[in-house]
Design an enzyme around this catalytic site. Structure first.
Site, PDB file in Angstrom:
ATOM      1  N   ASP A  67       0.810  -1.214   0.000  1.00  0.00           N
ATOM      2  CA  ASP A  67       0.000   0.000   0.000  1.00  0.00           C
ATOM      3  C   ASP A  67       0.842   1.262   0.000  1.00  0.00           C
ATOM      4  O   ASP A  67       0.551   2.210  -0.735  1.00  0.00           O
ATOM      5  CB  ASP A  67      -0.932  -0.016   1.218  1.00  0.00           C
ATOM      6  CG  ASP A  67      -1.845   1.196   1.272  1.00  0.00           C
ATOM      7  OD1 ASP A  67      -2.967   1.115   0.766  1.00  0.00           O
ATOM      8  OD2 ASP A  67      -1.420   2.233   1.826  1.00  0.00           O
TER       9      ASP A  67
ATOM     10  N   GLY B   6      -9.910  -3.794  -1.347  1.00  0.00           N
ATOM     11  CA  GLY B   6     -10.772  -4.810  -0.768  1.00  0.00           C
ATOM     12  C   GLY B   6     -12.239  -4.542  -1.044  1.00  0.00           C
ATOM     13  O   GLY B   6     -13.016  -5.465  -1.348  1.00  0.00           O
TER      14      GLY B   6
ATOM     15  N   PHE C  95      -5.416   2.347   0.293  1.00  0.00           N
ATOM     16  CA  PHE C  95      -5.654   1.707  -1.001  1.00  0.00           C
ATOM     17  C   PHE C  95      -5.818   0.202  -0.867  1.00  0.00           C
ATOM     18  O   PHE C  95      -6.470  -0.432  -1.702  1.00  0.00           O
ATOM     19  CB  PHE C  95      -4.556   2.076  -1.992  1.00  0.00           C
ATOM     20  CG  PHE C  95      -4.561   3.539  -2.353  1.00  0.00           C
ATOM     21  CD1 PHE C  95      -5.754   4.211  -2.531  1.00  0.00           C
ATOM     22  CD2 PHE C  95      -3.383   4.251  -2.496  1.00  0.00           C
ATOM     23  CE1 PHE C  95      -5.784   5.563  -2.857  1.00  0.00           C
ATOM     24  CE2 PHE C  95      -3.393   5.594  -2.816  1.00  0.00           C
ATOM     25  CZ  PHE C  95      -4.597   6.257  -2.993  1.00  0.00           C
ATOM     26  N   ASP C  96      -5.253  -0.405   0.169  1.00  0.00           N
ATOM     27  CA  ASP C  96      -5.592  -1.791   0.465  1.00  0.00           C
ATOM     28  C   ASP C  96      -7.071  -1.907   0.791  1.00  0.00           C
ATOM     29  O   ASP C  96      -7.759  -2.833   0.340  1.00  0.00           O
ATOM     30  CB  ASP C  96      -4.764  -2.300   1.656  1.00  0.00           C
ATOM     31  CG  ASP C  96      -3.447  -2.921   1.230  1.00  0.00           C
ATOM     32  OD1 ASP C  96      -3.342  -3.395   0.089  1.00  0.00           O
ATOM     33  OD2 ASP C  96      -2.510  -2.934   2.049  1.00  0.00           O
ATOM     34  N   VAL C  97      -7.565  -0.980   1.597  1.00  0.00           N
ATOM     35  CA  VAL C  97      -8.980  -1.019   1.982  1.00  0.00           C
ATOM     36  C   VAL C  97      -9.872  -0.784   0.770  1.00  0.00           C
ATOM     37  O   VAL C  97     -10.852  -1.508   0.544  1.00  0.00           O
ATOM     38  CB  VAL C  97      -9.265   0.021   3.079  1.00  0.00           C
ATOM     39  CG1 VAL C  97     -10.760   0.111   3.375  1.00  0.00           C
ATOM     40  CG2 VAL C  97      -8.503  -0.334   4.355  1.00  0.00           C
TER      41      VAL C  97
END
Length: 408
Positions: free
Chosen positions: A144, A177, A172-174
């Protein structure tokens, strides 16, 4: 409560979760909250986030605990023939297969999309990567922080003239997801209509550029390269923290009517009639003249007094809280942000699923699993007929039923 309410809107779906760290596990936790049966496949060493500590709860990483509830864990060493066979059988039975290996990383195990879909044509196969499968992106590490840097987010985060900063969470991971969850649900709807699965691909960089919304649009549509403005907004004013007698208060007058209400509460009702401040574009262009006029009034009283009065008048505003204060505020406004998953010594406080369903609410069935906690029962199930396991059926249909539906 009806059976559907007890099981959730995705009850009966089996998710083979070969992802780790954050983006994939966050997506599969959301699916699990909505009733899907998620089997978390980990290597012998477990998900990396098990070791990402402090902080901890009872010696377990709170990072891991935050994205892995409602799942079963099985540890499989894909280099071992028996474990690889189990992984392939799980993939053959799954409604959803999700992975975030480096592109091509599962090919040698026969767990790539082509191999899995050949055995299970109805599967929705979701792949999350850093930069996609292209020849220049596939080999790049997808962390991220790297994506925050290369996407441009850090260039617009921080004080003007200061150093670039990352966001305080792996944003950006979230977002990836969430995009993965949306893509999976869309593909499942397509499968319901056609009987066919498909591949769903998500990259952190594509999610980042989409998630930067007005900032990327400024460049793509307007040719403007955004820059760091601290807490100021490029297109709105006031839309930032402003100092009061005892600290700062966020004030967001997002339209002309809200600004007029703000001016009335502050005791300067003439400001909206000033041609420099009448419209949002005027206020934005003349923010350096308007800010001191607002601050002069705000500094006369404490921030929470202004918060209560402005809120009552319909002016959006809020204090700058710490995380604990943010959770307490959510509780105060009735969002019940904390749920307890599990019972007795296994009970784990967790953040509530973000979606409220009127008919099929999210359920909190299991605390985050220990490594291989359910390994023995999952292996038995994979070598059997697909019978029930514990309180819930593992997967929507036994393998024979899946074969029949797929025409095999």
């Amino acid at each position: 409560m009806t059976v559907d309410q007890a099981r959730g809107p995705l009850a009966g779906l089996l998710v083979a979760d070969f992802s780790r760290i954050l983006a994939g596990p966050y997506a599969t936790m959301l699916l699990a909250d909505m009733g899907a049966e998620v089997v978390k496949v980990e290597g012998p060493g477990g998900d990396d986030t098990r070791t990402w500590q402090p902080p901890v709860r009872d010696g377990i990483s709170t990072y891991y605990l935050g994205v892995n509830r409602n799942k079963r864990s099985v540890a499989l060493d894909l280099r071992e023939a028996g474990d690889l066979a189990a992984a392939r059988e799980l993939a053959r039975r799954a409604d959803v297969f999700i992975e975030n290996f480096k592109p091509g990383g599962l090919d040698r195990f026969g767990l790539d999309y082509e191999s899995v879909s050949a055995a299970n044509p109805a599967v929705v196969y979701a792949s999350i990567s850093g930069f996609g499968r292209g020849p220049k992106g596939a080999g790049l590490p997808g962390y991220d922080l790297i994506v925050q840097a290369v996407s441009g987010l850090m260039s617009v985060t921080g004080d003007p003239g200061g150093e670039p900063y990352r966001a305080g969470v792996a944003v950006f991971d979230v977002i990836s997801g969430l995009h993965a969850t949306i893509g999976i649900l869309a593909a499942l709807n397509h499968r319901q209509q056609t009987g066919r699965g498909q591949r769903v691909e998500i990259s952190l960089l594509a999610s980042a550029l989409s998630g930067l919304v007005n900032q990327t649009s400024a460049y793509v549509a307007g040719g403007v390269v955004p820059f760091r403005m601290g807490n100021s907004h490029p297109s709105l004013f006031p839309y930032e923290p402003l100092p009061c007698a005892d600290g700062e208060l966020i004030i967001t007058a997002g339209n002309d009517l809200q600004f007029r209400k703000l001016a009335q509460v502050l005791g300067v009702p003439e400001l909206p009639d000033d041609p420099r401040f009448g419209r949002n574009e005027d206020r934005t262009a003349n923010r350096d003249q308007l800010r001191p006029l607002l601050v002069e009034k705000l500094r006369t009283r404490p921030k929470m007094e202004w918060f209560r009065e402005l809120t009552a008048a319909g002016v959006p505003c809020g204090p700058i809280n710490t995380i604990d204060q943010g959770v307490a505020f959510a509780d105060e406004v009735g969002l019940d942000p904390v749920v307890v998953v599990g019972e007795g010594d296994e009970a784990i406080p967790s953040v509530r699923h973000p979606i409220t369903f009127s008919a099929t609410p999210a359920r909190y069935r299991r605390p985050p699993p220990a490594l291989d906690q359910h390994g023995a029962e999952i292996r038995r199930w994979l070598t059997g007929s697909g019978a029930k396991m514990g309180p819930n059926e593992l997967g929507s249909r036994p393998a024979a039923a899946r074969d029949e539906e797929a025409g095999r």
